[in-house]
Write a protein that holds these residues in place. Structure first.
Motif, PDB file in Angstrom:
ATOM      1  N   GLU A   4      22.981  85.038   0.638  1.00 40.36           N
ATOM      2  CA  GLU A   4      24.070  85.080  -0.337  1.00 40.36           C
ATOM      3  C   GLU A   4      24.243  83.739  -1.039  1.00 40.36           C
ATOM      4  O   GLU A   4      24.433  83.683  -2.262  1.00 40.36           O
ATOM      5  N   ARG A   5      24.183  82.646  -0.292  1.00 40.57           N
ATOM      6  CA  ARG A   5      24.396  81.322  -0.881  1.00 40.57           C
ATOM      7  C   ARG A   5      23.320  80.983  -1.904  1.00 40.57           C
ATOM      8  O   ARG A   5      23.601  80.439  -2.982  1.00 40.57           O
ATOM      9  N   SER A  51      24.164  86.921  10.895  1.00 32.70           N
ATOM     10  CA  SER A  51      25.104  86.306   9.960  1.00 32.70           C
ATOM     11  C   SER A  51      24.518  85.047   9.329  1.00 32.70           C
ATOM     12  O   SER A  51      24.819  84.732   8.167  1.00 32.70           O
ATOM     13  N   ALA A  52      23.684  84.305  10.061  1.00 32.76           N
ATOM     14  CA  ALA A  52      23.090  83.081   9.511  1.00 32.76           C
ATOM     15  C   ALA A  52      22.151  83.394   8.352  1.00 32.76           C
ATOM     16  O   ALA A  52      22.174  82.710   7.312  1.00 32.76           O
ATOM     17  N   GLU A  87      22.205  86.242   6.600  1.00 32.70           N
ATOM     18  CA  GLU A  87      23.046  86.815   5.547  1.00 32.70           C
ATOM     19  C   GLU A  87      23.682  85.706   4.718  1.00 32.70           C
ATOM     20  O   GLU A  87      23.747  85.789   3.476  1.00 32.70           O
ATOM     21  N   GLU A  88      24.136  84.655   5.375  1.00 30.64           N
ATOM     22  CA  GLU A  88      24.799  83.558   4.678  1.00 30.64           C
ATOM     23  C   GLU A  88      23.843  82.838   3.727  1.00 30.64           C
ATOM     24  O   GLU A  88      24.192  82.551   2.578  1.00 30.64           O
ATOM     25  N   VAL A  89      22.617  82.554   4.173  1.00 27.43           N
ATOM     26  CA  VAL A  89      21.688  81.831   3.301  1.00 27.43           C
ATOM     27  C   VAL A  89      21.213  82.711   2.150  1.00 27.43           C
ATOM     28  O   VAL A  89      21.027  82.239   1.024  1.00 27.43           O
TER      29      VAL A  89
END
Length: 473
Positions: free
Chosen positions: A140-141, A133-134, A136-138
């Motif tokens: 997308e951001r 998830s970490a 995936e988050e970066v």
């Protein structure tokens, strides 16, 4: 195989000047061989040595992450950061891996619980799991195009006895209520169902769990570009560090001042804070890690099916535990091609080909043909695919004597920080580790870093005679 005296192992050499070309580096980023300034700066606030996953992640967390931006918005000064890389950006293990973001602690849980206790073992499991998830988050951001895909991963067993032990351990831990968050996403299948669902011939049992696949070179060079645009990162590629010396030791036990000088063929640079993101090559600069982080050579390839054939899609990623000791790893890219590495069964007995070998300019000779018919041999429906190896390369991993990375401030070297020895398993470990190292540097404490306590480098670990890895091989 004859035994090797660990005290006879010399420090790791620097990365070889030439190397095999991995598929991931077929098209190079604009910063791959970049130098922000023509000359090497003489000083900086923080010096990072190593331009792969760990070094780039450290730079991003220092200068470009939401945490860093919030700190600067509150009035904290931006540090001037210099990143030195011996070759091109992501030219080492980061640009040579299998494209896996695959947390995988379940097979080691019993050993971890026995050695460290339940709490620390669970801490390690949850840390690896958090990377999916970490990342995936970066992605997308920051809007990074790097073939990132969240999926499931198969951990495939082809040996009945080995599968039985794995199942027994799984059921025992689950029955004991060990770490519900760790076990609940782990699913066991066996028999015909396992072979059918996995698509692997001879599969007698398998685990599935959450994982991801990606194009690692594109992810990290994109993050390097984002960090470089802050204006506070000076990138200097093709600049190997040949030595690290303490140029201004503290004047007393109470003094916190300290200065370190890194020597390169292009001159020297001095800094009070050094981050060594040097993985397999760490002992070249820190000889106390000579027998603790040993360079080990691996092999990986890119397989392409015939254009006239459309074999079954592999929606999951894989680890194949095959007879003879191979633990091969595999992903399918969006274009249907395959990245697969491993082949240990073909070279493990040829110690000189891989152990304490830091030369990625050549293949591992006994394994160079291992993947020639890999997909046809192991995957149902691929028999007539015409799949063949298009690129094959080697890479250097850093293996640790006790099986765990070394992270934190180096004992006896104030201001020198290390994050190395990721054993070919850095993708689900490094990102949050480097965030933690940056926090440690800011806060002066391990508390709140988020890094598993068992990773902490220490004098006790450095002075230990333990060498689990050699015992296995």
């Amino acid at each position: 195989m004859g035994s090797i005296n660990p005290h006879q192992i010399p420090p790791s050499p620097l990365p070889s000047k030439t190397s095999t070309t991995p598929f991931w580096r077929a098209s190079l980023h604009a910063l791959d061989n970049h130098r922000t300034t023509p000359s090497l700066p003489q000083t900086c606030d923080i010096l990072i040595i190593g331009g792969g996953y760990a070094g780039i992640a450290a730079a991003y967390h220092l200068l470009a992450s939401p945490e860093a931006k919030a700190k600067f918005a509150s009035g904290a000064p931006k540090p001037n950061v210099v990143l030195l890389e011996a070759r091109g950006a992501c030219s080492g293990a980061t640009g040579r891996n299998g494209g896996h973001l695959r947390p995988s602690v379940h097979t080691r849980l019993p050993m971890l619980i026995e050695e460290f206790g339940l709490e620390k073992a669970v801490e390690l499991c949850e840390f690896e799991d958090a990377h999916v998830s970490a990342i995936e988050e970066v992605v997308e951001r920051e809007g990074i195009e790097c073939e990132f895909r969240v999926t499931r991963s198969f951990d495939v067993y082809t040996d009945e006895e080995e599968a039985g032990r794995a199942k027994e351990t799984y059921l025992r831990l689950k029955g004991e209520g060990v770490a519900k968050s760790t076990m609940e996403g782990l699913v066991w299948m066996e028999g015909e169902e396992a072979e059918k669902i996995s698509g692997v011939k001879g599969c007698v049992g398998c685990f599935t769990f959450s994982a991801a696949s990606l194009y690692p070179y594109k992810l990290l060079t994109s993050l390097l570009h984002i960090t470089h645009t802050t204006g506070n990162l000076n990138l200097q590629t093709n600049t190997p560090v040949t030595s690290l010396t303490q140029s201004s030791p503290p004047t007393s036990l109470e003094s916190s001042s300290n200065t370190w000088t890194a020597s390169t063929p292009r001159g020297t640079i001095t800094s009070p804070q050094i981050i060594l993101a040097t993985n397999a090559y760490t002992s070249a600069l820190l000889p106390e890690y000579t027998t603790k982080i040993v360079p080990c050579k691996g092999i990986c390839c890119h397989i392409v099916p015939s254009p006239s054939c459309t074999p079954p899609e592999l929606v999951n990623t894989y680890c194949l535990r095959l007879y003879g000791g191979s633990h091969d790893y595999l992903i399918q890219r969006p274009d249907g091609s395959i990245i697969v590495g491993g082949g240990r069964s073909h070279f493990l007995g040829h110690r000189g080909e891989w152990y304490n070998n830091a030369d990625d300019s050549s293949l591992i000779e006994p394994a160079k043909c291992y993947f020639d018919t890999y997909m046809q041999d192991h995957f149902t429906g691929w028999e007539e695919s015409g799949a063949k190896v298009q690129e094959i390369w080697s890479g250097i991993m850093g293996y640790c004597s006790d099986g765990l990375p070394h992270v934190g401030e180096v004992p006896g070297r104030k201001g020198v920080w290390v994050a190395a020895g990721f054993e070919g398993h850095g993708m689900p470990v490094i990102w949050l580790t480097m965030r933690g190292v940056v926090r440690m540097m800011d806060w002066g404490s391990w508390e709140g870093s988020g890094v598993p306590r068992v990773y902490e480098t220490s004098r006790e670990r450095l002075e230990s005679g333990r060498d689990d890895y050699r015992a296995k091989v």
